[in-house]
Every structure is written in structure tokens, then in C-alpha cells.
Design an enzyme around this catalytic site. Structure first.
Site, short mmCIF file in Angstrom:
data_model
loop_
_atom_site.label_atom_id
_atom_site.label_comp_id
_atom_site.label_asym_id
_atom_site.label_seq_id
_atom_site.Cartn_x
_atom_site.Cartn_y
_atom_site.Cartn_z
N LYS A 250 -20.33 -48.47 60.54
CA LYS A 250 -20.32 -49.52 61.62
C LYS A 250 -21.98 -50.80 60.74
CE LYS A 250 -22.79 -45.79 62.42
NZ LYS A 250 -23.49 -46.08 64.09
N ARG A 251 -21.87 -51.10 60.93
CA ARG A 251 -22.89 -52.02 59.80
C ARG A 251 -23.87 -52.19 59.46
NH1 ARG A 251 -21.54 -58.09 60.78
NH2 ARG A 251 -23.61 -58.29 59.50
N LYS B 284 -16.36 -43.21 70.70
CA LYS B 284 -14.70 -43.80 69.65
C LYS B 284 -14.36 -42.10 68.70
CE LYS B 284 -15.16 -48.31 69.50
NZ LYS B 284 -16.24 -49.85 68.62
N HIS C 50 -28.59 -56.86 74.56
CA HIS C 50 -28.02 -55.54 73.41
C HIS C 50 -28.52 -55.44 72.60
CE1 HIS C 50 -23.68 -55.68 75.01
NE2 HIS C 50 -24.59 -57.25 75.74
N LYS D 157 -30.23 -48.56 61.05
CA LYS D 157 -28.73 -47.85 61.35
C LYS D 157 -28.85 -45.88 60.43
CE LYS D 157 -25.70 -50.91 62.89
NZ LYS D 157 -25.51 -50.45 64.85
N THR E 129 -21.66 -47.52 69.63
CA THR E 129 -20.23 -47.55 70.29
C THR E 129 -18.76 -46.39 69.81
OG1 THR E 129 -19.21 -49.82 70.40
CG2 THR E 129 -19.97 -49.80 72.64
#
Ligand code: 26V
Length: 813
Positions: free
Chosen positions: A545-546, A657, A357, A551, A653
Site C-alpha cells: 500500500k502507499r 483483495k 474518503h 499506515k 481495499t
């Protein structure tokens, strides 16, 4: 079940009375939650029993998904939905003056995961049951899940998550199925009756007690099992106790039970803590012991029966966290069941499959040899033997190439390399999106791909459209069904039928109306939570998100600062009003991520109340991102921010969504964004920035100098300077670490390199939004082409391609 709402009302009020001896009027909302859940659980229990019975009778192959994390969120709503009784319950409760949503909100989220990896496991469970596949989860029943985040004065504060405080209705403790897990001690090999026997002595043992949670399939009678292991001890040192040293007695008990006390909250950053290794072995050993026990009951217990275990059992490991399954299955098959090394090895490899992952180098797990040896002596012996045999095989093929052999070894430089163990000990290795799988094959695990060319494959992630569309966004679901019928619920690719409505003005208006309702719902939450009024006619732009450097929440935040600067300089600047919504947790020890949170909150403080801005842009940070909060935020989003440094986000993910709920992605060519673009087409997504290949080439060959980006663009220079020049109302060194991450380490994540492209993409987005007809068409197309990202598709690919399992239809009686 309930033939009518009258029947439901009767059952429900009776349950309240038998449980609490109370009438409806006397009962609290929490009592109502317990009564309803208990009632539902009884329905589920019958199906659960029958599922287990039929699995045993049919003798079909079962898959067990081993994961350190299952981020389940709340279960009442999704169980009602999958049972198909949401409406009858909602209406029945309404008659009694009760709102179902309020009852559902009583449930504590089961937050037994950090983020994407844990939520993926939960989506897979839902899909396995709904596809009638015999697939179960194996994990840890953490006493404390993901910490609760509070924002105080702009900073993240962590509080313990006490999700079990009021008990957990969905679990059943199975004390009679407990097993023992051994730690420490010494192991010696002894010849007995012509074979080597491992004798483990002076170990410390922990009792692993399973708590089973039912996993309810949609529109079928399947109920699978999520088995979560809890560490307990029946050992109580009565000798210390009776000598009056009760503290010592209690201490020892707590130290053993500590194993399942907490979820490690630091995703993507293994710290090499003994307790974490202990957790890994604890649940892997307990899970495998219980699987083998059941296998023997159903398929026979002679060594020859166990040598065929892979024909009836598949074990999937979610990342390397459960990779000790490889040596532990070997141990059970050899030491306990009497198989030879070669028999055990063949069965083990054919049983286990592995998903990677992340390619972040710092996140690849490795454990110090000394630690493994001390805590898990028998595991270490087996790993060492595996390593020797593997290196010998490598030597056969690459004799003399020491460098390659060292780079591929299971044990080298004083560490056990868990990804290597997982690759060598399994028959399938997959990544979670095309680009990620290719990077695994061609870069990170290239040596292994050359050695085992058939082992590597891709399984692009997916999310359960039942929770993330049907349940989280009931108004949208209703509208979809009205337009294309309800086939999409079982066959999510049928959502594509919506495409023909993309340019239908009447349908567009209704899509817009639904979005507006969801935005109002979120706006009132924001008002309640932080006392800020946001404009529901503004663009709701979401990055949830985290918090992580890769990111690039920093990129989003710097762009907001740039927009603010431009608005101040030119009040006539034509932009659509926008609400920037952030949510996400920072790992407890991740200093930079915590400063990013403070930075976002500082922007909010400056911008939200600046009269010159007059509410045209607002910044919101919503504390304590969780499954339940995601269910509130995602349906309200117009824009989905997926702006990671290309190559770094294995899949994502949240991107799926948000798309499913009609948000338009602004993103890089990273992870599943690429496949989202392939599905919706270039006109329905906004892409910018470096490609993965470009990023990897910069890492390999150099050629990027952050100073070029900084000096070459006055807007960039200004926002970077504003981090440290006293412009922001914080102490002048508050954001040194952010500045440092950009300017002193040559901008490792290419934030400034991609800034201009991102700003241009944002300008394009703004323009597109002005044309509401065109925008609504994009939103509809995003929903229409999201079917590929339903986890039903993903899980059936795993079932066919890796696990080789087929559905077992559970009969009603
Ligand atoms: C590592 C560690 C290290 C020690 C402490 C706890 C902990 C927890 C998790 C991890 C691994 C994190 C890897 C991960 O979450 N990867 C994400 O997986 C998602 C599902 O495949 C994927 O969508 C995301 O892109 C990827 O970052």
C-alpha cells in the site's frame, strides 16, 4: 464472437496481416498484443454502439462518476474475461505457439491514480457495467500517470510514467465532441431583458478533447464509457511565430496543454497548487458541458426541461476533488440555460452526491480565496453567493452562534472549504466503511449531520472479484467453481458455500497447493527482480500500500527488527520461517515516508544475509507497486498486514483483495477491518491494538506519554535505540526522522503504544500457522466470507440508495 478456437486463430492471424502486413513468424510480441487488442476492441465496439443507442432510446437515468483518478491497470485480460473468451483465446494462441500471459504483459498499466481512491473508481466502473447499470466515468487523460518507482541503494527514485509511449489501443479520440473551458479574466453582471447575465471577458480558453475508453460488463452486452479529458489548444500564436518568436508561440501552447500533463502523486496531502485547481475545474467543466449537451438532445432543451435534470442524471463526486461540480452545474443551468437561481439550486443539489474518503485533517481540501477568484472568477461569485445563503440559513437556526457558523461556512479564514461545499451542494454524503461514516457523522462533519440529518449514510467499499479473484488467481477460481459451482461469479455472496469445506482435509490440501503455486510464481519474480531466493514454505506476510505514517509500515518494520534481535539472542527461538514482503510508493515530497522505505531496505540488507539467521526470516521490498504487481503479490499472500492507527484508514481495499485470496488478516479495528472481522468471526482474524474511540479520546483528552511505552518495555527501547545508535549499517543520522516521529512528537500514530499488542498478535499468528489444518480452515473461511466485499454489492447499494438508477438490459441485436 468466436465459435471455436479455429475461428479465433483465423481472425487473429488475419488481423496481424492487415495491421502490420506481417506473418505470425515475423511479428513481435508487441505486434501480437496490438493485433489481439484491436480484434477484441472491434467486438467491444459493436456492443458499445448498441449500448449508447439503447441508453438514448430508453431515456433511463444515467449516473456519471466524477473522479480525478481511475487506476485501471491493464485492460486486455479483464476485457477478455468479461467477454467470456479468455479460454478460447488462450487455447487458440497456444496452438500458434503464443502464451496469452506474455501478450497481456506487453500492455502498459494505465496508472491514472495514486492508490485506494483511484482503484475504487476503477472497480466501480467494472461493477456498474457488469450489473448492467447505465454508469459512466469522467476523468482526466493524464499524459503521465503515477510515477514509476525504482529502488536504488535502498532509496526511492521517481521516473516519469510514459504509459502512452506506444499508443493506447483502448481509447478513441472524439475530436468532434470537444468543448471549451475558460480560465481567468473578469466577470461582470449585466441586466438584460429583465434578468442578470454574467459576462466573462479576457479569459484564456483551453480546448478539452474527450478520449473514450469502453467499460465492458461481464456476462452481458453492456459497454459503458469512461470519458477522459485531454487539454489541447487550437490556438497557436502565429503573430509571435511569424515575427520569429516561435519560442513564445510554443511556450503558450505548452502552458495551456500542461493542464492534463501530470497526475499529482501526493495522496492525502493537497499542496494548494494552481495547476491542480486548474485540473479540477478543467475536467468538471468539460464533463458537465458534455453531459448537459447530451441531456438536451435526449430530454429537451427548454429551461423547464433542464430544471428536471436530476430525474435523468446523477453526478457522483469521488472525494472533494470534483466539488466544483456544484458551482459549475449552477453556472451552466443559470448562465447558459437560463434557469433562475432557485431552479438551478434545486436541480444541482438533487443531481450531486458526494463520497468522503479520508478524515486526515491535512487531507481535507481548501483553496485560497485569492486563487479561486483569479483562476475561476465566475466560480467564486457563485460560491460566495452560496456561502451567503447558507450562512443566512444557519443564522436562522443558530442565531448568535458565530463560532458554529464560522466553522461550517463554505468560505472562511481566506479559504474555500471544499468538503463544506460538497456537503451543502449535494443530497447524499457517504463514508466508505461503518466506522469511518460514524466518525464523519459524529466528529468531522458533526455540525453538518445535525443540520442535515438525512443526508449522511455509509457505503462500505468493495473490490471487483472478477479482477481480484477470478482473473488474478485463476487456479483458486477453478477450485472454487469445482467445489460450489460457478454461481459465485455473478453472485459473490455464494462464496459462503465454501464454508462447509473449511475443515475438509482434501479441500484444504488443494487450497494449500494453489497458494503454493502462487507463492512460487511470486518467488521467481523476486528472484528475477532482486536476485533473492525466498523460501516458498515460509509464511508470505504482505504489507502492500502507499507508504504513510498512519499506515504504520514502521510498526511492521520495528517488529521485524525485534524478531531479529530475539533470534540473534536465542538461535533456538521457535518461529515459523517468514518472508516479509513490502511494496508501495512514497509521495514525492514526503520525507518520512521515503526514510521508511530506506529503513525497510536496510533491514533487508542486514537480515537476509546474516548467517545466524540462516534464512529463517527474510525481508523483501518490491519496487513500483502498481495494479499489475498487486495482481502478482496478493494471490501469494498468507498474511495480510492491515495495521493502521485506528480511526485513520477510512476503509482500505487491499484488506478485501487479500482476504478474497485466502490471506489471514492481522489488523487493528480500523476501516473495513471491523466489517471483515464481523464477517469471518473472531477466530478467523487476528486483531490487536487501540480502538478508534480510544485513539480519538487520546487526541482529545491526552493521557498517552510515549516515554511510558519506551521505558516500560526493554524490547521496544532496544529497537527504538537501534534506529540511531549506529547499530544499522547507515550513517548515524539516517533514521533521525523516524526516531523523531516516535520520540519527539509523542508518537502521533501510537506505534509504540500498540507495539506490545502487535508483537503478541504476531506470536499468536505464528502459533496458528504451525497447525496447518487450523490455518487452512482460516484461509478458506476468509475466502468464503469475502462476498460482502465485492464491489457489485457496494455499487448496487449506491444505485438503489443514492443514484436511483436501474439496470438497462442491452440486447444483442
Ligand atoms: C488527496 C490528494 C491531495 C492532492 C494531491 C493528490 C491527492 C490524491 C488523493 C487524495 C485523497 C486521498 C484519499 C484516499 O485515497 N483515501 C482512501 O480511499 C480509499 C477508497 O475509499 C480507502 O479505502 C482508503 O482507506 C482511503 O485512505
Amino acid at each position: 464472437m468466436f465459435a471455436s478456437k479455429e475461428q479465433f486463430k483465423e481472425a487473429f492471424t488475419e488481423k496481424l496481416q492487415t495491421l502490420f502486413g506481417q506473418s505470425l513468424d515475423e511479428s513481435s510480441i508487441a505486434d501480437k498484443y496490438v493485433a489481439l487488442s484491436t480484434l477484441i476492441r472491434e467486438i467491444i465496439s459493436k456492443r458499445w454502439y448498441r449500448s449508447n443507442q439503447q441508453y438514448s432510446l430508453s431515456k433511463e437515468k444515467q449516473v456519471y462518476y466524477f473522479s480525478m483518478e481511475f487506476l485501471l491497470g491493464r485492460l486486455l485480460g479483464s476485457n477478455l474475461f468479461n467477454l467470456g473468451i479468455t479460454e478460447v483465446c488462450r487455447q487458440g494462441l497456444k496452438d500458434l505457439g503464443i502464451e496469452l500471459d506474455e501478450v497481456e504483459a506487453v500492455e502498459h498499466d494505465a496508472g491514472l491514480g495514486n492508490g485506494g481512491l483511484g482503484r475504487l473508481a476503477a472497480c466501480f466502473l467494472d461493477s456498474m457495467a457488469s450489473l448492467q447499470l447505465p454508469g459512466h466515468g469522467t476523468g482526466i487523460r493524464y499524459r503521465h500517470g503515477m510515477f514509476e518507482q525504482k529502488i536504488v541503494d535502498g532509496y526511492q527514485i521517481e521516473l516519469p510514467d510514459n504509459w502512452l509511449r506506444d499508443g493506447y489501443v483502448w481509447e478513441t479520440r472524439k475530436a468532434d465532441r470537444a468543448v471549451t473551458v475558460k480560465f481567468g479574466g473578469t466577470v461582470r453582471l449585466e441586466q438584460q431583458a429583465g434578468r442578470l447575465v454574467a459576462i466573462h471577458e479576457n479569459y484564456e480558453s483551453v480546448l478539452a478533447v474527450p478520449y473514450d475508453v469502453p467499460v465492458v460488463g461481464a456476462n452481458c452486452h453492456t459497454v459503458n464509457t469512461l470519458r477522459l479529458w485531454s487539454a489541447e489548444t487550437n490556438h497557436f500564436d502565429f503573430s509571435s511565430f511569424s515575427k520569429g518568436d516561435f519560442l513564445k508561440a510554443v511556450e503558450q501552447k505548452y502552458s495551456l496543454e500542461a493542464t492534463s500533463q501530470i497526475l499529482y502523486p501526493d495522496d492525502n496531502y493537497p499542496e494548494g497548487k494552481t495547476l491542480r485547481l486548474k485540473q479540477q475545474y478543467f475536467f468538471v467543466s468539460a464533463g458537465l458541458q458534455s453531459i448537459v449537451r447530451r441531456y438536451k438532445r435526449t430530454h429537451g432543451s427548454k429551461p423547464a426541461d433542464l430544471a428536471r435534470i436530476h430525474k435523468k442524471i446523477a453526478i457522483h463526486i469521488n472525494d472533494t476533488h470534483p466539488a466544483l461540480a456544484v458551482p459549475e452545474l449552477m453556472r451552466i443551468l443559470m448562465d447558459e440555460e437560463g434557469l433562475s437561481w432557485d431552479q438551478a439550486w434545486e436541480a444541482t443539489r438533487k443531481t450531486i452526491s458526494y463520497t468522503n474518503h479520508t478524515i486526515l485533517p491535512e487531507a481535507l481540501e481548501k483553496w485560497p480565496v485569492e486563487m479561486v477568484k483569479t483562476l475561476l472568477p465566475r466560480m467564486y461569485m457563485i460560491i460566495e453567493e452560496l456561502n451567503e445563503r447558507f450562512c443566512a440559513a444557519l443564522w436562522e437556526k443558530y442565531s448568535g452562534d458565530w463560532e458554529r457558523i464560522r466553522a461550517m461556512a463554505l468560505v472562511s479564514d481566506g479559504y474555500v472549504h471544499m468538503a463544506h461545499l460538497a456537503v451543502v451542494g449535494s443530497h447524499s454524503v457517504n463514508g466508505v466503511a461503518e466506522v469511518h461514516s460514524n466518525i464523519l457523522k459524529n466528529e468531522v462533519l458533526a455540525n453538518f449531520n445535525r443540520f442535515y440529518p438525512l443526508r449522511f449514510n455509509n457505503k462500505t467499499n468493495g473490490v471487483t472479484h472478477r479482477r481480484w479473484l477470478a482473473k488474478a488467481n485463476p487456479k483458486l477460481a477453478e477450485l472454487i467453481t469445482e467445489a460450489i459451482g460457478e454461481g459465485w461469479l455473478a453472485q459473490p455472496h455464494e462464496l459462503a458455500k465454501l464454508h462447509r469445506y473449511a475443515h475438509d482435509p482434501a479441500f484444504q490440501n488443494r487450497i494449500k497447493f494453489v497458494k503454493q503455486c502462487n507463492k512460487k510464481r511470486l518467488a521467481s519474480y523476486i528472484q528475477d527482480k532482486i536476485g533473492l531466493a525466498v523460501d516458498t514454505n515460509s509464511i508470505f506476510d504482505v504489507q502492500a500500500k502507499r507508504i504513510h505514517a498512519y499506515k504504520r509500515q514502521i510498526l511492521n518494520a520495528l517488529h521485524i527488527l525485534d524478531l531479529y534481535n530475539r533470534l540473534k539472542a536465542d538461535p533456538g527461538l521457535a518461529i515459523e520461517p517468514r518472508t516479509f514482503i513490502f511494496s508501495g510508493k512514497a509521495a514525492t515530497g514526503y520525507y518520512l515516508a521515503k526514510r521508511i522505505i530506506k529503513f525497510i531496505n536496510t533491514l533487508a540488507q542486514v537480515i537476509n544475509h546474516d548467517p545466524d539467521i540462516d534464512g529463517r526470516i527474510k525481508v523483501v521490498f518490491l519496487e513500483n507497486y502498481s495494479v499489475s504487481l498487486a495482481e502478482l503479490i496478493i494471490p501469494a499472500a498468507d498474511v495480510s498486514e492491515q495495521i493502521s492507527t485506528a480511526s485513520k484508514e477510512a476503509s482500505g481495499t487491499g484488506n478485501m483483495k487479500l482476504m478474497m485470496n485466502g490471506a489471514v488478516t492481522i489488523g487493528t479495528l480500523d476501516g473495513a477491518n471491523i466489517e471483515i472481522k464481523d464477517e469471518v468471526g473472531d477466530d478467523n482474524i487476528i486483531i490487536f491494538g487501540l480502538t478508534a474511540e480510544q485513539v480519538l479520546n487520546y487526541y482529545k483528552y491526552g493521557g498517552y506519554n510515549v516515554l511510558d511505552a519506551y521505558h516500560g518495555n526493554s524490547r521496544i527501547k532496544l529497537v527504538v535505540d537501534q534506529l540511531i545508535n549506529g547499530f544499522l549499517p547507515v550513517s548515524q543520522d539516517e533514521f533521525d526522522s523516524i526516531h523523531h516521529s516516535l520520540m519527539r512528537t509523542n508518537d502521533e500514530y501510537f506505534v509504540l503504544k500498540d507495539f506490545a499488542g502487535y508483537a503478541a498478535a504476531q506470536a499468536k499468528l505464528n502459533k496458528l500457522y504451525c497447525d496447518q489444518r487450523a490455518w487452512q480452515a482460516m484461509a478458506i473461511n476468509n475466502i468464503a466470507f469475502s462476498g460482502r466485499f465485492a464491489s457489485d454489492r457496494t455499487v448496487s447499494e449506491y444505485a438503489i440508495g443514492i443514484w436511483k438508477i436501474k439496470p438497462v438490459v442491452i440486447r444483442e441485436n
